[in-house]
Design an enzyme around this catalytic site. Structure first.
Site, short mmCIF file in Angstrom:
data_model
loop_
_atom_site.label_atom_id
_atom_site.label_comp_id
_atom_site.label_asym_id
_atom_site.label_seq_id
_atom_site.Cartn_x
_atom_site.Cartn_y
_atom_site.Cartn_z
N GLY A 10 1.12 7.64 -39.36
CA GLY A 10 0.26 6.85 -40.22
C GLY A 10 0.43 5.36 -40.12
O GLY A 10 -0.27 4.61 -40.82
N GLU A 34 6.01 11.12 -36.55
CA GLU A 34 4.86 11.67 -35.81
C GLU A 34 3.81 10.58 -35.61
O GLU A 34 2.69 10.71 -36.10
CB GLU A 34 4.25 12.83 -36.61
CG GLU A 34 5.20 13.96 -36.95
CD GLU A 34 4.61 14.92 -38.01
OE1 GLU A 34 3.62 14.59 -38.67
OE2 GLU A 34 5.17 16.01 -38.15
N GLY A 69 0.86 8.44 -34.00
CA GLY A 69 -0.21 8.58 -33.02
C GLY A 69 -0.78 7.21 -32.70
O GLY A 69 -0.48 6.60 -31.68
N ARG A 91 -15.26 6.78 -34.34
CA ARG A 91 -14.61 6.18 -35.51
C ARG A 91 -15.55 5.33 -36.37
O ARG A 91 -15.52 5.47 -37.60
CB ARG A 91 -13.36 5.39 -35.12
CG ARG A 91 -12.24 6.26 -34.55
CD ARG A 91 -10.93 5.49 -34.38
NE ARG A 91 -10.31 5.19 -35.65
CZ ARG A 91 -10.30 4.01 -36.23
NH1 ARG A 91 -10.83 2.97 -35.62
NH2 ARG A 91 -9.74 3.85 -37.40
N CYS A 94 -29.73 9.28 -31.37
CA CYS A 94 -30.71 9.33 -32.46
C CYS A 94 -30.03 9.55 -33.81
O CYS A 94 -30.20 10.61 -34.43
CB CYS A 94 -31.69 10.45 -32.21
SG CYS A 94 -32.18 10.54 -30.50
N GLU A 95 -29.22 8.62 -34.22
CA GLU A 95 -28.59 8.64 -35.55
C GLU A 95 -28.44 7.20 -35.98
O GLU A 95 -28.03 6.36 -35.17
CB GLU A 95 -27.16 9.23 -35.48
CG GLU A 95 -27.03 10.65 -35.02
CD GLU A 95 -27.35 11.68 -36.08
OE1 GLU A 95 -27.50 11.31 -37.26
OE2 GLU A 95 -27.47 12.86 -35.71
C1 LIG Z 1 -2.75 12.75 -37.74
C2 LIG Z 1 -1.37 13.05 -38.05
C3 LIG Z 1 -0.35 12.21 -37.60
C4 LIG Z 1 -0.59 10.93 -36.84
O1 LIG Z 1 -1.16 9.93 -37.61
P1 LIG Z 1 -1.28 8.44 -37.03
O2 LIG Z 1 -2.00 7.70 -38.09
O3 LIG Z 1 -2.10 8.52 -35.78
O4 LIG Z 1 0.08 7.91 -36.77
C5 LIG Z 1 0.95 12.59 -37.87
N1 LIG Z 1 1.24 13.73 -38.56
C6 LIG Z 1 0.27 14.54 -39.01
C7 LIG Z 1 0.65 15.77 -39.75
C8 LIG Z 1 -1.07 14.25 -38.78
O5 LIG Z 1 -2.00 15.05 -39.26
#
Ligand SMILES: *Cc1c(COP(=O)(O)O)cnc(C)c1O
Length: 404
Positions: free
Chosen positions: A233, A268, A270, A307, A338-339
């Site tokens: 996150g 975690e 991303g 996004r 077409c949106e």
């Molecule tokens: C989507 C997600 C992430 C990654 O979130 P980021 O904002 O991309 O860092 C990590 N853990 C879980 C469980 C997720 O669903």
């Protein structure tokens, strides 16, 4: 990624060259940026050496996953497909965690066969399902339980996941009850408490509140958790002056949490690993002039980059060739779909553009290609990874024939 001689370049490769050689749209990534992101992520938290499980859903390209793995990361996956991709990329099963509220029997069974590090469960029903599978396989399965700490991530509503009205995780009370249940189970080894309160979080406060809740819940459940999985996150800066998370401050909060809890931290991330490593190179098909604004109609659309349509997010757009002559007109960058939501950005003082010009949509490495679709029977773009002056095609442009 910068302008070399007023020509936008990914490391030492000009975007203009790529567009000419491979056509547009192109998802193009910088290896150097990826490497820097991972190294700096590790550095920020080096005092407690966390396990970094890259959130595969943010970018599922196997070749990128392989590079991410080589840089020392594991994987956070949310489906059997993602698990298969992580394995194909060579990710060590002991560095894979499985998240998600709705894992099917088939998915659980596959993950259990592969002996991944943790299955992070989100309900009692899921635990019962795992017990059934484990019993039939005569196995003991390592799990985490996802807590819903009821903390508002103060991010955009659509990507908040840690409030009690969100579908994710278990409330404090149900967490403690489920933890008790699993501790008495023959087939389950409760190793982890996990959380993930949302995405694109730029304030430290929600994380600090979350840590307080975790601290309390661990004490109440009176169980030694080998791992505490804090999820992802971490917000990035999509615009020049926008805020991003203060990692150092977060690291200090976690260190102080760890004084009372001897657990290994899992992250975690991303977006914070892959978000700013990628750009989308597009070409202007037409410019449609109206009284109030000019529509810049691109050859990339919401199917390529969802996004803006999905979350209302704004990605910076910049020209491939910098000219410095302002248009004085309002430009609205749109796709051909077409949106009405097929719209990227409205810009007030962009440089003067003409048809066939190339532009760059910035910071699309996370939730760009992975959220793309074939809507309007549009083939998915080519993906390229640049290392210095080396161009690697990491996924070919989808052939129209394969879609028909
Ligand atoms: C989507 C997600 C992430 C990654 O979130 P980021 O904002 O991309 O860092 C990590 N853990 C879980 C469980 C997720 O669903």
């Amino acid at each position: 990624m910068k302008y070399l001689n007023k020509s936008f370049s990914i490391e030492r490769v000009k975007a203009k060259y790529l567009a000419k050689k491979f056509g547009t749209p192109i998802y193009c990534y910088s290896y150097e940026k990826l490497k820097t992101n991972i190294i700096s992520f590790k550095n920020n938290f080096k005092s407690f050496n966390p396990l970094i499980c890259f959130s595969v859903k943010s970018n599922t390209n196997v070749n990128l996953l392989r590079e991410i793995k080589k840089l020392g990361c594991g994987a956070d996956i949310v489906s059997i497909g993602e698990l298969m991709k992580a394995l194909k990329a060579g990710v060590n099963t002991k560095k894979i965690v499985f998240s998600g509220v709705g894992k099917t029997t088939k998915e659980l069974s596959y993950a259990i066969n592969k002996n991944i590090l943790l299955i992070n469960v989100e309900s009692k029903s899921e635990v019962v399902e795992i017990e059934k599978i484990a019993k039939s396989k005569k196995k003991i399965v390592n799990i985490g339980i996802r807590l819903n700490p009821n903390t508002d991530a103060k991010t955009i509503n659509k990507i908040s996941t840690g409030k009690k009205e969100d579908k994710f995780g278990l409330t404090e009370k149900s967490f403690i009850a489920l933890a008790k249940y699993t501790i008495n189970s023959k087939y389950i080894n409760l190793k982890c408490l996990s959380v993930h309160i949302g995405s694109q979080i730029v304030n430290n406060l929600p994380y600090e509140k979350m840590l307080k809740v975790i601290d309390r819940v661990i004490k109440k459940s009176n169980h030694k958790f080998e791992f505490v999985d804090l999820g992802g996150g971490f917000g990035i800066s999509y615009h020049n002056k926008s805020k991003k998370l203060n990692f150092k401050k977060y690291s200090i909060s976690i260190s102080s949490f760890l004084k009372n809890h001897n657990s290994k931290i899992i992250f975690e991330p991303g977006r914070s690993i892959i978000g700013n490593t990628g750009v989308l190179i597009s070409k202007i098909i037409y410019i449609k002039k109206t009284k109030s604004k000019d529509f810049i109609i691109l050859d990339s659309a919401m199917n390529d980059l969802m996004r803006p349509a999905l979350y209302g997010s704004n990605h910076k757009i910049i020209p491939v060739i910098k000219k410095g002559v302002s248009s004085k007109k309002i430009y609205e960058f749109v796709g051909p779909i077409c949106e009405s939501t097929d719209k990227f950005l409205t810009s007030k003082n962009f440089q003067k553009l003409k048809e066939k010009d190339l532009i760059i949509i910035c910071d699309v490495g996370a939730y760009g290609m992975s959220l793309s679709s074939n809507y309007n029977v549009r083939p998915s773009p080519i993906e390229i990874l640049v290392k210095g002056s080396k161009i690697n095609i990491i996924k070919k442009r989808q052939k129209l024939i394969d879609l028909i």
